[in-house]
Motif scaffolding. Structure first.
Motif, mmCIF file in Angstrom:
data_model
loop_
_atom_site.group_PDB
_atom_site.id
_atom_site.type_symbol
_atom_site.label_atom_id
_atom_site.label_comp_id
_atom_site.label_asym_id
_atom_site.label_seq_id
_atom_site.Cartn_x
_atom_site.Cartn_y
_atom_site.Cartn_z
ATOM 1 N N VAL A 1 0.852 -1.218 -0.047
ATOM 2 C CA VAL A 1 -0.081 0.126 0.026
ATOM 3 C C VAL A 1 0.895 1.162 0.085
ATOM 4 C CG1 VAL A 1 -1.699 1.340 1.473
ATOM 5 C CG2 VAL A 1 -1.989 -1.270 1.195
ATOM 6 N N LEU A 2 1.941 1.319 0.835
ATOM 7 C CA LEU A 2 2.595 2.330 0.843
ATOM 8 C C LEU A 2 3.394 2.709 -0.377
ATOM 9 C CD1 LEU A 2 4.355 2.143 4.330
ATOM 10 C CD2 LEU A 2 2.559 3.708 3.667
ATOM 11 N N THR A 3 3.965 1.607 -1.043
ATOM 12 C CA THR A 3 4.628 1.698 -2.478
ATOM 13 C C THR A 3 3.737 2.235 -3.542
ATOM 14 O OG1 THR A 3 6.095 -0.002 -1.855
ATOM 15 C CG2 THR A 3 6.304 0.322 -4.121
ATOM 16 N N ALA A 4 2.417 1.756 -3.415
ATOM 17 C CA ALA A 4 1.525 2.295 -4.175
ATOM 18 C C ALA A 4 1.029 3.701 -4.217
ATOM 19 C CB ALA A 4 0.391 1.723 -4.082
ATOM 20 N N LEU A 5 1.273 4.303 -2.976
ATOM 21 C CA LEU A 5 1.173 5.668 -3.098
ATOM 22 C C LEU A 5 2.254 6.570 -3.896
ATOM 23 C CD1 LEU A 5 0.922 6.156 0.927
ATOM 24 C CD2 LEU A 5 -1.008 6.222 -0.815
ATOM 25 N N ALA A 6 3.354 5.925 -4.199
ATOM 26 C CA ALA A 6 4.388 6.770 -5.163
ATOM 27 C C ALA A 6 3.565 6.951 -6.373
ATOM 28 C CB ALA A 6 5.633 6.141 -5.157
ATOM 29 N N TRP B 1 9.032 4.621 -2.875
ATOM 30 C CA TRP B 1 9.238 3.793 -4.187
ATOM 31 C C TRP B 1 10.459 2.710 -3.954
ATOM 32 C CZ3 TRP B 1 6.436 1.924 -7.941
ATOM 33 C CH2 TRP B 1 7.086 1.566 -9.041
ATOM 34 N N PHE B 2 11.598 3.471 -3.532
ATOM 35 C CA PHE B 2 12.646 2.891 -3.260
ATOM 36 C C PHE B 2 12.776 1.663 -2.123
ATOM 37 C CE2 PHE B 2 15.068 6.577 -5.326
ATOM 38 C CZ PHE B 2 14.884 5.845 -6.500
ATOM 39 N N ARG B 3 11.821 2.207 -1.026
ATOM 40 C CA ARG B 3 11.662 1.296 -0.031
ATOM 41 C C ARG B 3 10.845 0.018 -0.517
ATOM 42 N NH1 ARG B 3 7.264 0.162 3.168
ATOM 43 N NH2 ARG B 3 7.872 -0.395 5.526
ATOM 44 N N GLY B 4 9.969 0.427 -1.427
ATOM 45 C CA GLY B 4 9.230 -0.761 -1.913
ATOM 46 C C GLY B 4 10.216 -1.718 -2.977
ATOM 47 N N ILE B 5 11.046 -1.264 -3.583
ATOM 48 C CA ILE B 5 11.840 -1.960 -4.328
ATOM 49 C C ILE B 5 12.588 -2.823 -3.405
ATOM 50 C CG2 ILE B 5 13.824 -1.766 -5.881
ATOM 51 C CD1 ILE B 5 12.666 0.708 -7.116
ATOM 52 N N LEU C 1 10.103 -5.447 -1.991
ATOM 53 C CA LEU C 1 8.979 -6.477 -2.814
ATOM 54 C C LEU C 1 9.804 -6.932 -4.073
ATOM 55 C CD1 LEU C 1 6.008 -3.897 -2.682
ATOM 56 C CD2 LEU C 1 6.136 -6.172 -1.300
ATOM 57 N N PRO C 2 9.061 -7.915 -4.714
ATOM 58 C CA PRO C 2 9.665 -8.269 -5.900
ATOM 59 C C PRO C 2 9.647 -7.149 -6.936
ATOM 60 C CG PRO C 2 8.128 -10.116 -5.144
ATOM 61 C CD PRO C 2 8.073 -8.775 -4.384
ATOM 62 N N THR C 3 10.435 -7.012 -7.694
ATOM 63 C CA THR C 3 10.581 -5.882 -9.008
ATOM 64 C C THR C 3 9.213 -5.945 -9.810
ATOM 65 O OG1 THR C 3 11.798 -7.314 -10.521
ATOM 66 C CG2 THR C 3 12.967 -5.609 -8.838
ATOM 67 N N ILE C 4 8.882 -7.398 -10.081
ATOM 68 C CA ILE C 4 7.797 -7.363 -10.831
ATOM 69 C C ILE C 4 6.479 -6.807 -10.489
ATOM 70 C CG2 ILE C 4 6.016 -8.978 -12.286
ATOM 71 C CD1 ILE C 4 8.460 -10.860 -12.579
ATOM 72 N N THR C 5 6.217 -7.061 -8.994
ATOM 73 C CA THR C 5 5.076 -6.585 -8.180
ATOM 74 C C THR C 5 5.295 -5.067 -8.230
ATOM 75 O OG1 THR C 5 5.085 -8.354 -6.946
ATOM 76 C CG2 THR C 5 4.179 -6.379 -6.087
ATOM 77 N N VAL C 6 6.555 -4.399 -7.957
ATOM 78 C CA VAL C 6 6.495 -2.867 -8.123
ATOM 79 C C VAL C 6 6.402 -2.255 -9.282
ATOM 80 C CG1 VAL C 6 8.351 -1.163 -7.651
ATOM 81 C CG2 VAL C 6 8.229 -3.204 -6.177
#
Length: 299
Positions: free
Chosen positions: A11-16, A228-232, A235-240
């Motif tokens: 969810v946090l990564t999706a905010l970016a 975004w970089f936290r998510g990378i 999480l898997p790169t494909i998901t990001v």
């Protein structure tokens, strides 16, 4: 990583990308016309300078070269492509071109990260691209050929940056904000001479312009890229990469609510298709629940 932590990270990564979707409306409504390089530079350079000064940590050794490469791919070149596409193409069409990025990430992840992908990812790619196509189906505008080409270059740049960020990790002694700051700073420095030479600094800026640049620097760079970089990392790169498709949904929804643009049932079906593609790509949790891999690179 526990399932609840994975969901929170997702969810946090999706905010970016949701914030990035506002780039199109900010560019057209708040910024001076026809100045994509200046907009790119003013989005990245002040934000990077603030984060670097706050963290006060210098990279060492080979990390100067790696951060320069990441700054170019994730920030400098990508920002230019993004703003150019947003300036010379309809916002939805720019998003459609950028939607090729998950396909590129899948290929690069397979080559560099030895990641596996299955039929779910292929179906998710098709759903995602189809969804974005439905979102922009009602656009009746002439398309700029150079804008299309630059947009594709931006998709390649972003995909390469995502995969290399995962591949290299970050130095153990460097915080996430410092890691983000150096990429923004180096990317902004790359854009500085080119933007001043090709466009020059815009004259007679008004309050609306300053608010637009401030929004892009604070929300569009400092906050969103840190997430975004936290998510990378986690999480898997494909998901990001599939989360990046949310920028197009955000752009269309903002156009509907703020600019009073039309929103058809086909566009709503497109948004739903994108959400399904993200859920489908994220359902492959073989690596979602594993701890993040940060390479112990020595500085």
């Amino acid at each position: 990583m526990k399932p609840i932590q994975s969901l929170t990270t997702l969810v946090l990564t999706a905010l970016a990308p949701i914030v990035w979707g506002s780039t199109y409306i900010v560019t057209t409504e708040l910024l001076p016309a026809n100045s994509p390089l200046i907009a790119s530079m003013l989005r990245s350079l002040p934000a990077g300078l603030i984060l670097v000064l706050l963290s006060q940590h210098l990279p060492n050794g080979k990390w100067w070269g790696k951060l320069a490469a990441l700054g170019f791919l994730n920030i400098g070149f990508f920002f230019y492509c993004l703003f150019y596409a947003a300036t010379y193409l309809p916002g939805g069409m720019a998003a459609l071109i950028m939607s090729t990025q998950p396909v590129l990430v899948m290929v690069l992840s397979y080559v560099l990260l030895k990641s596996d992908f299955n039929y779910k990812h292929v179906i998710a790619c098709l759903l995602g691209i189809t969804g974005i196509a439905l979102l922009v189906l009602n656009h009746q505008a002439d398309l700029d050929a150079k804008g299309i080409f630059v947009g594709l270059c931006g998709a390649v740049s972003m995909a390469s940056g995502v995969v290399l960020t995962k591949h290299w990790g970050r130095p153990p002694a460097m915080t996430l904000l410092n890691f983000t700051g150096w990429q923004l700073l180096l990317g902004g420095l790359m854009l500085l001479p080119v933007s001043l030479w090709m466009e020059g600094f815009p004259q007679d800026l008004n309050l609306k312009n300053y608010l637009g640049y401030g929004y892009l620097a604070i929300l569009g760079a400092i906050i969103s890229y840190s997430l975004w970089f936290r998510g990378i990392e986690k999480l898997p790169t494909i998901t990001v990469s599939f989360l990046g498709l949310l920028s197009s949904v955000s752009a269309v929804m903002l156009g509907y609510f703020i600019l009073d643009q039309s929103l058809t049932w086909l566009q709503l079906a497109g948004a739903l298709s994108i959400l399904i593609s993200i859920l489908l790509a994220s359902s492959y949790t073989g690596r979602l629940t594993s701890p993040p891999v940060l390479k112990a690179n020595k500085e």
